[in-house]
Design a protein around this motif. Structure first.
Motif, mmCIF file in Angstrom:
data_model
loop_
_atom_site.group_PDB
_atom_site.id
_atom_site.type_symbol
_atom_site.label_atom_id
_atom_site.label_comp_id
_atom_site.label_asym_id
_atom_site.label_seq_id
_atom_site.Cartn_x
_atom_site.Cartn_y
_atom_site.Cartn_z
ATOM 1 N N SER A 268 1.762 6.882 7.797
ATOM 2 C CA SER A 268 1.344 6.525 6.969
ATOM 3 C C SER A 268 -0.734 6.645 6.953
ATOM 4 O O SER A 268 -1.134 6.054 8.149
ATOM 5 C CB SER A 268 1.578 5.224 6.539
ATOM 6 O OG SER A 268 1.028 4.607 5.516
ATOM 7 N N SER A 270 -2.253 4.600 4.522
ATOM 8 C CA SER A 270 -2.721 4.078 3.358
ATOM 9 C C SER A 270 -3.904 3.176 3.389
ATOM 10 O O SER A 270 -4.584 3.053 2.115
ATOM 11 C CB SER A 270 -1.521 2.689 3.216
ATOM 12 O OG SER A 270 -1.593 1.937 4.420
ATOM 13 N N LEU A 289 -2.948 12.984 0.289
ATOM 14 C CA LEU A 289 -1.852 13.114 -0.351
ATOM 15 C C LEU A 289 -1.308 14.608 0.089
ATOM 16 O O LEU A 289 -0.474 14.777 0.414
ATOM 17 C CB LEU A 289 -2.141 13.154 -1.517
ATOM 18 C CG LEU A 289 -2.232 12.243 -2.303
ATOM 19 C CD1 LEU A 289 -2.323 12.617 -4.177
ATOM 20 C CD2 LEU A 289 -0.967 10.844 -2.192
ATOM 21 N N SER A 294 2.216 8.369 1.046
ATOM 22 C CA SER A 294 2.886 9.118 -0.341
ATOM 23 C C SER A 294 2.088 8.729 -0.834
ATOM 24 O O SER A 294 1.415 7.602 -1.281
ATOM 25 C CB SER A 294 4.210 7.499 0.052
ATOM 26 O OG SER A 294 4.943 7.325 -1.029
ATOM 27 N N GLU A 296 3.318 6.459 -3.534
ATOM 28 C CA GLU A 296 3.757 5.316 -4.294
ATOM 29 C C GLU A 296 3.324 4.019 -3.003
ATOM 30 O O GLU A 296 4.386 3.044 -2.627
ATOM 31 C CB GLU A 296 5.356 5.280 -3.826
ATOM 32 C CG GLU A 296 5.963 6.490 -4.438
ATOM 33 C CD GLU A 296 5.556 5.426 -6.348
ATOM 34 O OE1 GLU A 296 5.770 4.566 -6.254
ATOM 35 O OE2 GLU A 296 6.261 6.560 -7.075
ATOM 36 N N THR A 297 2.243 3.963 -1.870
ATOM 37 C CA THR A 297 1.640 3.343 -0.548
ATOM 38 C C THR A 297 1.404 2.257 -1.674
ATOM 39 O O THR A 297 0.260 2.173 -2.478
ATOM 40 C CB THR A 297 0.645 4.499 -0.409
ATOM 41 O OG1 THR A 297 1.695 5.465 0.436
ATOM 42 C CG2 THR A 297 0.524 3.393 0.614
ATOM 43 N N TYR A 324 2.030 14.110 -7.129
ATOM 44 C CA TYR A 324 2.478 13.981 -5.966
ATOM 45 C C TYR A 324 4.209 13.683 -5.271
ATOM 46 O O TYR A 324 4.504 12.631 -4.332
ATOM 47 C CB TYR A 324 1.573 14.251 -5.187
ATOM 48 C CG TYR A 324 0.665 14.873 -4.759
ATOM 49 C CD1 TYR A 324 -0.222 15.809 -5.123
ATOM 50 C CD2 TYR A 324 1.103 15.786 -3.637
ATOM 51 C CE1 TYR A 324 -0.989 16.282 -4.869
ATOM 52 C CE2 TYR A 324 0.026 16.475 -2.559
ATOM 53 C CZ TYR A 324 -1.134 16.684 -3.338
ATOM 54 O OH TYR A 324 -1.426 17.879 -3.010
ATOM 55 N N TYR A 372 11.882 13.709 4.276
ATOM 56 C CA TYR A 372 10.986 11.820 4.896
ATOM 57 C C TYR A 372 12.980 11.386 5.394
ATOM 58 O O TYR A 372 12.464 10.258 5.031
ATOM 59 C CB TYR A 372 11.231 11.446 3.135
ATOM 60 C CG TYR A 372 9.479 12.007 3.160
ATOM 61 C CD1 TYR A 372 8.285 11.787 4.234
ATOM 62 C CD2 TYR A 372 9.325 13.208 1.897
ATOM 63 C CE1 TYR A 372 7.318 12.082 3.531
ATOM 64 C CE2 TYR A 372 7.678 13.457 1.707
ATOM 65 C CZ TYR A 372 7.150 12.807 2.024
ATOM 66 O OH TYR A 372 6.054 13.466 1.973
ATOM 67 N N ASP A 374 15.493 10.874 3.936
ATOM 68 C CA ASP A 374 16.253 10.102 2.660
ATOM 69 C C ASP A 374 17.315 10.665 2.235
ATOM 70 O O ASP A 374 17.790 11.011 1.791
ATOM 71 C CB ASP A 374 15.076 10.379 1.294
ATOM 72 C CG ASP A 374 15.549 8.905 0.390
ATOM 73 O OD1 ASP A 374 16.546 8.861 0.407
ATOM 74 O OD2 ASP A 374 14.283 8.555 -0.511
#
Length: 624
Positions: A268, A270, A289, A294, A296-297, A324, A372, A374
């Protein structure tokens, strides 16, 4: 007329007979006796010290001891090389002088020749089998010394003569670090060609990439990373190269590092992302990016990047985050209320449907979900019809990607959907995939071999649960690579991964029923059960001097009640091989001290008992 001819022939025959009866050693001994010189090692040493080549040759012809040392511990060969008496040194080599002998300071004939710049002598020693190692008279290791002093010819000759490409100097600097810090680009290039370990770090834990950046050798970064250097290791101040490049707004360097696999520490960036958002710096945002940050950070107060872009009326940033993969569904109402038509169009255009993302990803939704970790997204995508064998960005199948990333749950999900547990990798393995592989052995195999299977990838990744899932789905362990004949268990053994070896051998990696502890100093082996209770104890005999039994942690990978050594053509009953190596337990003579060629001898009755008590996969701990 006939009589002179007969006499001449007889004289010639007599001369030939006398020559055939001559004994060079005896002749030399007689000559030494005539001179009043003792035929001994000290005499040879004195002759070498005096530079008397004729006397030295005569003593060598008399076969005197050539290993006599002077007060400083130097052999005659050391003295001859140090004083430039190459003819004497040549004679010592030809007459069996110890080419590996080191003086108390660790100086060997080879290291002394390199230090003195004697190219021909170094070549002669190496050609004669001298080890390419030792310290120079000033205390440095010979190979790092040659690098620091720009001796390209010696560097090449030492490496070709078998010098260890993984060695480090006294300060803990690997060879490439030594060359880079010495400012020797030519030697750096040569070391890479000769196979120097680019993945090695210095005493501060810094990679060769850090050393190259200190010299501003940007063009060397790519060759170093391709050779195995890790671009993600921090410098002594804790900063990774990519972090430093972004802080200094060195975007070309940051892009270069990103293209070579550099990633944010901890996954990260961020703080850096939000710093660039607040500065409205779209170039840095795009760069971050592209590095995997992310979109969505969350930032301060829980804000999302899309919200910040909308509030700042920055359609370019909004479009960037949506491209992204940011989820813009929650912003439709706000964009409409503020009558930001362009923003609404962007949100509607992106629609939230899973699809391949633009550069630098060029990946599939399934590939991204695996990357990632997921598992839920993977299951949903497969439920919606995504082919489970659709190639990901690296050019391999989703199963291969999940294995090298250690995603055991995703591996199980893919296998449940019918993916072949034995499907080998494609013949052309991309550099992007190689960068994901953890072990150097497997990276080498992927570059140079064929028939690499999923269970081999699992053996390298160090995740026993992944290997167990593959075996449960029918993965075969009795497969090997086409060229180098490497089995899955060989790969696990190279990494000393006992748990992985146990899985491949059909054992539970976490529950061990027994283990053996070998004590090299006490010459005993003790078998314990899982609770630490002693089951059996026996005396042993391990490797003698020059054949030392290695210490470490191993697993029993083969058991043969009858076996003949392939190295010594000797019978070794009850042989239990350790970690696919060339040594193990076997029945033999146990004299009470180390006497083997590296194996662990156990007396006849005890060897059979120990053989009956152990199983494949049992852990063996060999302690000094």
């Amino acid at each position: 007329m006939v009589l002179p001819v007969i006499r001449t022939g007889f004289a010639a025959l007599l001369a030939l007979s006398l020559a055939a009866c001559r004994n060079p050693q005896r002749d030399a001994m007689k000559e030494l006796e005539k001179r009043g010189i003792e035929a001994s090692g000290p005499s040879l040493l004195a002759a070498v010290e005096a530079g008397d080549a004729g006397l030295a040759r005569l003593l060598l012809q008399a076969r005197v001891y050539a290993g006599q040392r002077d007060a400083a511990g130097n052999t005659p060969l050391h003295v001859a090389i140090d004083r430039g008496n190459l003819a004497i040194a040549w004679g010592l080599i030809e007459n069996g002088a110890d080419l590996a002998a080191a003086n108390p300071a660790g100086v060997t004939p080879v290291s002394l020749s390199v230090y003195r710049g004697e190219t021909a002598m170094a070549d002669r020693l190496l050609d004669a089998g001298a080890p390419p190692e030792g310290l120079t008279p000033d205390g440095d290791m010979v190979l790092p010394w040659a690098i620091r002093n720009g001796r390209l010819v010696f560097l090449r000759r030492l490496m070709e003569g078998g010098a260890d490409p993984h060695q480090k100097d006294a300060a803990g600097n690997p060879l490439l670090h030594v060359a880079i810090e010495a400012g020797r680009r030519d030697l750096t290039d040569e070391l890479l060609k000769l196979g120097a370990d680019a993945a090695a770090v210095n005493g501060a834990g810094e990679s060769a990439v850090i050393a190259a950046l200190r010299k501003d050798w940007r063009d060397m970064i790519a060759p170093l990373v391709r050779a195995g250097a890790d671009p993600n290791l921090p410098d002594r101040d804790g900063r990774v190269p990519l972090d430093a490049a972004i802080e200094e707004r060195d975007l070309p360097l940051a892009k270069q590092l990103a293209g070579l696999g550099a990633r944010p520490p901890g996954g990260s960036w961020s703080a850096a992302l939000w710093k660039s958002i607040d500065a409205r710096d779209i170039d840095v945002c795009r760069l971050l990016l592209g590095l995997g940050v992310s979109p969505e950070t969350p930032g301060p107060g829980g804000r999302l990047p899309l919200e910040a872009a909308l509030n700042a009326d920055r359609a370019d940033l909004l479009h960037l985050f949506l491209c992204y993969g940011a989820d813009g569904d929650s912003l439709y109402y706000e964009a409409s209320r503020r009558k930001l038509g362009h923003h609404v169009s962007l949100l509607l255009a992106h629609g939230g449907q899973p699809r391949p993302l633009p550069a630098p990803f060029l990946d599939t939704p399934l590939g991204l979900a695996i990357r990632y970790g997921d598992h839920r997204a993977v299951a949903l995508l497969l439920d919606r019809g995504t082919p489970p064998d659709q190639l990901v960005a690296e050019g391999q199948s989703p199963l291969h990607l999940a294995i090298v990333l250690g995603r055991s749950k995703i591996v199980r999900e893919l296998l449940k959907r019918g993916v072949d547990a034995n499907a080998p990798l494609g013949p052309a393995v991309s550099d992007a995939f190689l960068k994901l592989v953890r072990g150097g052995t497997l990276r080498w195999l992927l570059r140079n071999d064929r028939n690499i299977t999923p269970i081999m990838l699992a053996a390298d990744c160090g995740c026993p649960d992944t290997a167990r899932a593959l075996l449960a789905a029918g993965a075969r362990t009795s497969v090997w690579t086409r060229r180098n004949h490497m089995w899955p268990i060989n790969i696990a053994a190279r990494k000393s991964d006992v748990k992985m070896m146990r899985v491949i051998l059909g054992q539970d990696p976490h529950v061990e029923q027994r283990r053996i502890v070998v004590d090299l100093s006490d010459q005993q082996a003790v078998l314990y059960d899982s609770s630490g209770f002693e089951l059996y104890r026996t005396k042993i005999s391990t490797g003698k001097k020059g054949y030392a039994t290695p210490a470490g942690t191993f697993a029993i990978t083969n058991k043969y009640r009858t076996w003949t050594s392939t190295l010594y053509d000797a019978s070794m009953p009850c042989f239990q091989r350790l970690s696919c190596s060339d040594f193990g337990f076997h029945q033999g003579v146990v004299p009470g001290y180390p006497a083997s060629h590296g194996c662990i001898r156990v007396s006849a009755g005890n060897a059979q008992k120990l053989f009956s008590l152990t199983e494949l996969g049992d852990r063996v701990e060999i302690q000094p």
